[in-house]
Scaffold this motif. Structure first.
Motif, short mmCIF file in Angstrom:
data_model
loop_
_atom_site.label_atom_id
_atom_site.label_comp_id
_atom_site.label_asym_id
_atom_site.label_seq_id
_atom_site.Cartn_x
_atom_site.Cartn_y
_atom_site.Cartn_z
N GLY A 30 0.70 -1.14 -0.05
CA GLY A 30 0.08 0.13 0.00
C GLY A 30 0.87 1.22 -0.16
N ASN A 31 0.04 2.26 -0.21
CA ASN A 31 0.79 3.63 -0.33
C ASN A 31 0.69 4.32 1.20
OD1 ASN A 31 1.20 3.59 -3.06
ND2 ASN A 31 -1.03 4.36 -3.58
N GLY A 32 1.71 5.07 1.09
CA GLY A 32 1.99 5.59 2.66
C GLY A 32 2.47 6.89 2.47
N SER A 33 3.19 7.43 3.56
CA SER A 33 3.75 8.74 3.59
C SER A 33 5.37 8.47 2.71
CB SER A 33 3.77 9.49 4.90
OG SER A 33 4.73 8.56 5.56
N TRP A 34 5.46 9.73 2.26
CA TRP A 34 6.88 9.52 1.75
C TRP A 34 7.51 10.98 1.67
CZ3 TRP A 34 7.38 12.74 -2.27
CH2 TRP A 34 6.21 13.10 -2.98
N GLN A 39 17.76 17.79 -3.13
CA GLN A 39 18.85 17.01 -4.13
C GLN A 39 18.33 15.71 -4.67
OE1 GLN A 39 19.48 18.54 -1.21
NE2 GLN A 39 20.12 20.55 -1.94
N ARG A 40 17.29 15.13 -4.04
CA ARG A 40 16.68 13.74 -4.58
C ARG A 40 18.05 12.84 -4.09
NH1 ARG A 40 12.63 16.54 -4.64
NH2 ARG A 40 11.54 16.44 -6.73
N TYR A 41 18.43 13.00 -2.76
CA TYR A 41 19.66 12.09 -2.27
C TYR A 41 19.10 11.12 -1.05
CZ TYR A 41 24.28 10.75 -1.11
OH TYR A 41 25.18 9.92 -0.59
N ASN A 42 18.49 11.69 -0.23
CA ASN A 42 18.02 10.82 0.91
C ASN A 42 16.18 11.11 0.87
OD1 ASN A 42 20.29 10.72 2.51
ND2 ASN A 42 20.19 13.05 2.48
N PHE A 43 15.72 9.66 1.23
CA PHE A 43 14.41 9.47 0.96
C PHE A 43 13.97 8.64 2.11
CE2 PHE A 43 15.76 6.14 -1.49
CZ PHE A 43 14.94 5.31 -1.24
N GLN A 44 12.58 8.60 2.62
CA GLN A 44 12.02 7.58 3.29
C GLN A 44 10.70 7.38 2.64
OE1 GLN A 44 12.57 9.35 7.22
NE2 GLN A 44 10.35 10.34 7.14
N PHE A 45 9.93 6.41 3.12
CA PHE A 45 8.58 6.18 2.64
C PHE A 45 7.93 4.97 3.70
CE2 PHE A 45 10.82 3.52 -0.30
CZ PHE A 45 10.36 2.03 -0.12
N GLY A 46 6.57 5.24 4.02
CA GLY A 46 6.12 4.14 4.53
C GLY A 46 5.07 3.30 3.84
N GLY A 47 4.29 2.45 4.22
CA GLY A 47 3.06 1.85 3.66
C GLY A 47 1.96 1.77 4.55
N GLN A 48 1.00 0.93 4.13
CA GLN A 48 -0.27 0.51 5.05
C GLN A 48 -0.16 -0.62 5.84
OE1 GLN A 48 -3.21 0.60 1.82
NE2 GLN A 48 -3.53 2.84 2.12
N THR A 49 0.44 -1.70 5.23
CA THR A 49 0.94 -2.88 5.85
C THR A 49 2.20 -3.41 5.66
OG1 THR A 49 -1.52 -3.41 5.55
CG2 THR A 49 -0.14 -5.30 6.06
N PHE A 50 2.85 -3.88 6.77
CA PHE A 50 4.13 -4.31 6.83
C PHE A 50 4.30 -5.77 7.19
CE2 PHE A 50 3.83 -0.07 7.71
CZ PHE A 50 4.70 0.73 7.15
N ARG A 51 5.02 -6.65 6.56
CA ARG A 51 5.45 -7.90 6.97
C ARG A 51 6.69 -8.19 7.00
NH1 ARG A 51 0.29 -10.83 6.68
NH2 ARG A 51 1.46 -12.70 7.90
N GLU A 52 7.18 -9.06 7.85
CA GLU A 52 8.85 -9.23 7.91
C GLU A 52 8.92 -10.51 6.81
OE1 GLU A 52 9.85 -11.13 11.44
OE2 GLU A 52 8.73 -12.76 11.06
N ILE A 53 10.11 -10.24 6.20
CA ILE A 53 10.68 -11.44 5.40
C ILE A 53 11.90 -12.00 5.93
CG2 ILE A 53 11.44 -11.95 3.20
CD1 ILE A 53 10.43 -9.53 1.95
N LYS A 54 11.92 -13.42 6.06
CA LYS A 54 12.88 -13.94 6.87
C LYS A 54 13.31 -15.27 5.78
CE LYS A 54 13.29 -12.15 11.16
NZ LYS A 54 14.45 -11.35 11.27
N LYS A 55 14.26 -15.59 5.63
CA LYS A 55 14.98 -16.59 4.89
C LYS A 55 14.13 -17.09 3.75
CE LYS A 55 17.10 -18.42 8.81
NZ LYS A 55 17.20 -19.71 9.82
N GLY A 56 13.47 -15.86 2.95
CA GLY A 56 12.72 -16.03 1.72
C GLY A 56 11.31 -16.20 1.86
N LYS A 57 11.01 -16.19 3.02
CA LYS A 57 9.37 -16.27 3.36
C LYS A 57 8.83 -15.03 3.87
CE LYS A 57 9.75 -20.94 2.35
NZ LYS A 57 8.80 -21.33 0.80
N VAL A 58 7.63 -14.91 3.45
CA VAL A 58 6.65 -13.49 4.09
C VAL A 58 6.17 -14.10 5.40
CG1 VAL A 58 4.75 -12.13 3.91
CG2 VAL A 58 6.13 -12.80 1.97
#
Length: 88
Positions: A30-34, A39-58
């Motif tokens: 999802g879309n979140g804040s950004w 200078q377009r050098y540093n950025f940050q963004f968020g989303g609506q839902t976050f899941r961890e990825i560990k060893k190739g699995k969501v």
């Protein structure tokens, strides 16, 4: 480098294929804040839902996640692209 356009992968790439080689990461839905500096050098963004990825699995849901990076570091580390989005 204010604008970047990427072509989708030529073949269909599933979400499972994209995360298969990720040892430790975060999947952002999802879309979140950004924010990006002038200078377009540093950025940050968020989303609506976050899941961890560990060893190739969501895995588990995460709270209070955000991604921040330097633009050149981000693009130099990009090593996978999804295919064309399905049309409805």
């Amino acid at each position: 480098m204010p604008n970047v356009s990427l072509e989708p992968a030529r073949e269909d790439v599933s979400l499972e294929q994209l995360v298969a080689d990720v040892d430790n990461g975060i999947l952002i839905y999802g879309n979140g804040s950004w924010s990006i500096d002038q200078q377009r050098y540093n950025f940050q963004f968020g989303g609506q839902t976050f899941r961890e990825i560990k060893k190739g699995k969501v895995g588990a849901l995460l709270r209070d996640a955000a991604y921040q990076s330097r633009t050149t570091d981000f693009w130099n580390a990009c090593d996978g692209l999804g295919g064309k989005a399905p049309t409805k």
